[in-house]
Design a protein around this motif. Structure first.
Motif: not given
Length: 324
Positions: A209-219, A239-257
């Motif tokens: 997804v391209p980064l813009n005002e609408k997509t920043e942090g959307f995931f 990187g700005e498309l994602t919430d990196e803290q949420a990614l870290l939490e997901a890595l220890t909760r539901n996603i495999k990698g």
């Protein structure tokens, strides 16, 4: 016309010859932001070629009172203050929307697939084990891709390329993209789903997804929570498309990698990885996160084509008849 080019080793000789017909060209390798500012203080430049990793914001514009154009061989433009450029009447020339040349540049899509394979087959960790003197395959038992579901978020140029790779591997490929043109141009065999349905059913989710005002942090946290148990996440976009803290939490909760080539703010990391960066610190201690230093477009072929094309764009800009 005074022109500054900060990537002397990356400009093809043919493009260099074209550029030098347009004015006086200074070639200076700028390692970091301060190097760029020192170069800009040498004279008043009318055009500056910049790269991802170096910002061209208010301080840089202030050093260039006669600036007419900023040229960058990238599709992402978050390293340039576009609002200030527009206010100053400065043309920003980039690869964004240059489909004719971009369709021939596949390096980011290929890196996406490299990261995907490395993640599901645990390649970096297996290699490190051998380097450490071990020869034990069982800790690195991987997974096959055939008949798994690949979810493409954003089915533009790169999303389409990655979708074709997935189809070639015998995967079920689904995609989400609200743009009708993207849907019409998707490879045959790709099914489109609603975003939530894609997250819930995909074994691997790849972000394009391209980064813009609408997509920043959307995931963010909600998206990661909707991903199926044991799924994988790939991001070679921004990187700005994602919430990196949420990614870290997901890595220890539901996603495999997860495997990422981009990290929030990495275009400004001119002095290396910030100390104690959460994603990097996690990757040091766990074997389900791979991070590479924004190398998606870093191939000799992509470098040649992109640098030559932006010089051609700049040549056309210079030769454009003056208005009025």
């Amino acid at each position: 016309m005074n022109i500054l080019h900060i990537e002397p080793k990356q400009i093809p000789s043919s493009a260099k010859e074209k550029l030098e017909t347009l004015g006086s060209v200074d070639y200076m390798w700028c390692e970091n932001q301060e190097d760029l500012r020192k170069a800009l203080r040498l004279k008043s430049y009318h055009a500056v070629f910049v790269r991802l990793g170096l910002a061209f914001h208010a301080k840089e514009f202030a050093l260039c009172p006669d600036l007419r154009a900023v040229i960058t061989p990238t599709t992402g433009l978050d390293h340039i203050d576009l609002k200030l450029a527009h206010k100053r009447g400065v043309e920003v020339l980039s690869l964004r929307g240059e489909l004719e040349v971009l369709e021939k540049i596949s390096s980011t899509a290929e890196l996406t697939w490299t990261l995907l394979l490395s993640l599901v087959r645990k390649l970096p960790f297996a290699f490190n084990s051998v380097i450490d003197g071990h020869w034990n395959k069982w800790p690195f038992e991987g997974e096959e891709l055939i008949e798994k579901t690949l979810g493409i978020v954003g089915c533009g140029r790169l999303g389409r390329m990655v979708a074709r790779y997935g189809l070639a591997f015998g995967m079920r490929v689904v995609a989400y993209d609200p743009d009708e043109i993207a849907r019409e141009n998707a490879p045959q065999g790709v099914s489109f789903l609603e975003f939530s349905q894609l997250l819930e059913t995909s074994d691997i989710v790849s972000l394009h997804v391209p980064l813009n005002e609408k997509t920043e942090g959307f995931f963010g946290r909600d998206c990661f929570a909707k991903m199926k148990e044991g799924a994988y996440f790939i991001n070679t976009a921004r990187g700005e498309l994602t919430d990196e803290q949420a990614l870290l939490e997901a890595l220890t909760r539901n996603i495999k990698g997860a495997a990422v080539d981009v990290v929030r703010g990495d275009s400004r990391w001119d002095d290396g990885v910030p100390e104690n960066h959460p994603l990097v610190q996690y990757a040091k201690k766990h074997q389900n996160l791979i991070i590479t230093p924004h190398i998606g477009g870093c191939s000799s072929t992509a470098t040649f084509r992109s640098r030559e094309h932006v010089v051609d764009m700049f040549t056309s800009f210079v030769q454009r008849p003056a208005r009025g």
